[in-house]
Design a protein around this motif. Structure first.
Motif, mmCIF file in Angstrom:
data_model
loop_
_atom_site.group_PDB
_atom_site.id
_atom_site.type_symbol
_atom_site.label_atom_id
_atom_site.label_comp_id
_atom_site.label_asym_id
_atom_site.label_seq_id
_atom_site.Cartn_x
_atom_site.Cartn_y
_atom_site.Cartn_z
ATOM 1 N N CYS A 120 0.837 -1.197 0.000
ATOM 2 C CA CYS A 120 0.000 0.000 0.000
ATOM 3 C C CYS A 120 0.876 1.253 0.000
ATOM 4 O O CYS A 120 0.481 2.306 -0.494
ATOM 5 C CB CYS A 120 -0.880 -0.053 1.247
ATOM 6 N N ASN A 200 -4.995 3.539 12.203
ATOM 7 C CA ASN A 200 -3.653 3.473 12.769
ATOM 8 C C ASN A 200 -3.158 4.904 12.913
ATOM 9 O O ASN A 200 -2.998 5.570 11.897
ATOM 10 C CB ASN A 200 -2.727 2.681 11.829
ATOM 11 N N ASP A 228 -7.791 4.589 3.209
ATOM 12 C CA ASP A 228 -6.790 3.549 3.444
ATOM 13 C C ASP A 228 -7.414 2.522 4.380
ATOM 14 O O ASP A 228 -7.882 2.883 5.461
ATOM 15 C CB ASP A 228 -5.543 4.208 4.071
ATOM 16 N N TYR A 231 -7.074 -2.513 7.948
ATOM 17 C CA TYR A 231 -7.500 -3.232 9.162
ATOM 18 C C TYR A 231 -8.988 -3.563 9.193
ATOM 19 O O TYR A 231 -9.477 -4.149 10.154
ATOM 20 C CB TYR A 231 -7.144 -2.392 10.411
ATOM 21 N N SER A 259 -4.226 -3.065 1.069
ATOM 22 C CA SER A 259 -2.970 -3.734 1.429
ATOM 23 C C SER A 259 -3.258 -5.205 1.690
ATOM 24 O O SER A 259 -4.263 -5.529 2.313
ATOM 25 C CB SER A 259 -2.410 -3.099 2.705
ATOM 26 N N LYS A 262 -1.668 -7.338 5.940
ATOM 27 C CA LYS A 262 -2.271 -7.864 7.164
ATOM 28 C C LYS A 262 -3.229 -9.016 6.872
ATOM 29 O O LYS A 262 -3.525 -9.804 7.748
ATOM 30 C CB LYS A 262 -3.024 -6.732 7.897
ATOM 31 N N ARG A 269 4.746 -8.081 -0.098
ATOM 32 C CA ARG A 269 4.780 -6.662 -0.469
ATOM 33 C C ARG A 269 3.840 -6.388 -1.651
ATOM 34 O O ARG A 269 4.261 -5.892 -2.706
ATOM 35 C CB ARG A 269 6.209 -6.189 -0.823
HETATM 36 C C1 LIG Z 1 -2.612 2.688 7.760
HETATM 37 C C2 LIG Z 1 -1.588 1.937 6.989
HETATM 38 N N1 LIG Z 1 -1.488 2.139 5.675
HETATM 39 C C3 LIG Z 1 -0.567 1.494 4.948
HETATM 40 C C4 LIG Z 1 0.301 0.595 5.530
HETATM 41 C C5 LIG Z 1 1.376 -0.033 4.666
HETATM 42 O O1 LIG Z 1 0.897 -1.154 4.046
HETATM 43 P P1 LIG Z 1 1.871 -2.044 3.140
HETATM 44 O O2 LIG Z 1 2.625 -2.939 4.060
HETATM 45 O O3 LIG Z 1 0.904 -2.782 2.256
HETATM 46 O O4 LIG Z 1 2.764 -1.140 2.369
HETATM 47 C C6 LIG Z 1 0.231 0.353 6.894
HETATM 48 C C7 LIG Z 1 1.175 -0.583 7.513
HETATM 49 O O5 LIG Z 1 1.273 -0.776 8.688
HETATM 50 C C8 LIG Z 1 -0.739 1.046 7.647
HETATM 51 O O6 LIG Z 1 -0.859 0.886 8.967
#
Ligand SMILES: Cc1ncc(COP(=O)(O)O)c(C=O)c1O
Length: 450
Positions: A120, A200, A228, A231, A259, A262, A269
């Motif tokens: 992401c 987050n 985004d 979660y 993403s 998780k 990646r």
């Molecule tokens: C809110 C948020 N966006 C994006 C990401 C990054 O995601 P990616 O690992 O797919 O690059 C994270 C990773 O912890 C995240 O918490």
């Protein structure tokens, strides 16, 4: 005396983002955890490793390969080329991502509007790079915000203006006020970044009615929303999940960032962006914003590893393209941990429960915590500033790691809060970590009182 290290360049002569706290934050936090490997980490937002399975990775790859041959009718040499050769910039699992969004989120997406990215993080970078057209452009972001977003914005010279989050997840009056303030100053707010589900670091979610009001405001103010959602699947209750902003978006106001870190594997990646906004080219031809993002991607990472995409694609195929179905074990582990952490905080601070009126009692310093409905993160508020020096002391003297909330604010004001993560630990580790954290907080309160 040791010879001085030869120096060829100064960071002052490199891009100004280098050395900025937004870029050094992740390295600093990683360094602290490397320096104190024995410390219990309630800091890492990584997924639970016990579910990682190397043999499944091979199977996913085979599943996707079979899909290319059996379902899509590729000849063996074509399938081999798709997996092993340079490939399509926008990716090779876009059709499965579109299917996943339909199955899990009720979002109808044209696969051509999807760009598969290197996490992401790359998706955020591509979108910000595209939106930053000139020096008057600014990005709005609900504060506190994910540091990866702030760092990416720095790298494309896009200032980030904070918008108040508050208990509703986004303060719409403040969002409208910031848009107008920016415009009055001759600036152009390009978009507002936010995480409507278990954000987050705040853990806060936006309810459905508020999501609808936010979309109305975006239309009214002619603003894009960058949603985004890493979660969203990890909700603790068994009720229905609120629809994503993108599912409610009838006016192509929302750029959706996804993403698989998780929900499948962070090591693959792989992430993606859905960018269905229609863009008029210089020749008058109209295409999706996704095509413009792909143009940038072709100069950054060329294409996302097709092998990594195949692993994600295989996992999707093996689960009917449902990550909800694929993550039942994960969701219950995170839910168990979240409940365990919140119960553990309540037990360890019995005289200081999560009651707003407690803060009014002078003999009871307020230690409070959020009780999120899902996700990985709980925010603990304490009556003293929480900084990197305190984290270092916590790791060294108490053996517990957490994240200072100051890392998620784009200024230097002191912040009296820390973020705990439940994703990469067992309940036993949570108990040990909380005992150590309680000792640190008690000692800190005593030290300050004395
Ligand atoms: C809110 C948020 N966006 C994006 C990401 C990054 O995601 P990616 O690992 O797919 O690059 C994270 C990773 O912890 C995240 O918490």
């Amino acid at each position: 005396m040791a010879a001085a290290e030869p120096v060829d360049l100064s960071v002052a002569d490199l891009h100004p983002a280098l050395g900025d706290p937004a870029l050094t934050s992740m390295n600093f936090l990683n360094e602290v955890s490397e320096r104190y490997p024995a410390a219990v980490s309630l800091a890492a937002g990584r997924p639970y490793e016990e579910f990682f399975d190397l043999t499944a990775v091979h199977r996913h790859l085979d599943t996707f390969h079979r899909h290319l041959v059996d379902d899509l009718g590729h000849r063996p040499e074509q399938a081999r080329r798709l997996l092993l050769q340079y490939g399509r910039t926008k990716g090779i699992v876009h059709h499965l991502i579109a299917r996943n969004l339909a199955v899990d989120e009720g979002i109808t997406v044209d696969p051509e509007d999807v760009v598969v990215t290197v996490g992401c993080q790359e998706a955020m970078f591509l979108v910000l790079r595209a939106l930053r057209a000139g020096p008057t452009d600014v990005l709005l972001a609900v504060a506190p915000t994910y540091v990866g977003l702030t760092g990416a914005a720095r790298l494309v010279d896009l200032p980030v203006w904070p918008v108040a989050g508050g208990p509703a997840g986004v303060d719409l009056a403040d969002l409208a006020a910031q848009v107008r303030r920016a415009r009055a100053a001759g600036l152009r707010p390009r978009a507002c970044y936010l995480m409507p589900d278990f954000a987050n670091p705040s853990g806060v979610s936006i309810d459905t009615a508020h999501r609808r009001r936010l979309l109305d405001l975006a239309v009214q103010e002619d603003l894009l929303l960058l949603e985004d959602n890493p979660y969203g699947l990890f909700h603790s209750d068994d009720g229905p999940r609120p629809p994503t902003l993108k599912a409610l978006d009838t006016e192509r106001r929302v750029v959706y960032l996804g993403s698989f870190a998780k929900t499948v594997l962070p090591g693959a990646r792989v992430g993606y962006v859905v960018a269905d906004q229609r863009v008029a080219g210089p020749d008058g031809r109209v295409g999706p914003l996704a095509d413009q993002l792909a143009m940038i991607k072709s100069m950054v990472t060329v294409n996302t590893s097709p092998i990594a995409q195949a692993v994600i694609g295989g996992r999707l195929l093996e689960n009917g393209c449902s990550l909800v179905a694929a993550n039942t074990r994960e969701r219950s582990a995170y839910t168990r941990n979240l409940r365990h952490l919140v119960a553990g905080l309540t037990r360890r601070f019995p005289a200081l429960p999560d009651q707003p009126d407690q803060s009014a009692l002078p003999d009871r310093p307020a230690v409070r915590w959020t009780v999120p409905a899902g996700g990985f993160f709980v925010v603990v508020t304490v009556p003293f500033p929480v900084d990197d020096a305190l984290l270092d002391r916590s790791a060294r003297d108490y053996g517990v790691l957490w994240t200072p909330m100051a890392h998620f604010y784009d200024d230097t004001a002191p912040v009296h809060a820390l973020r705990l993560s439940v994703s990469a630990v067992t309940p036993e580790q949570i108990d040990v970590g909380l005992d150590r954290l309680a000792a640190l907080i008690t000692d800190e309160l005593t030290r300050r009182a004395g």
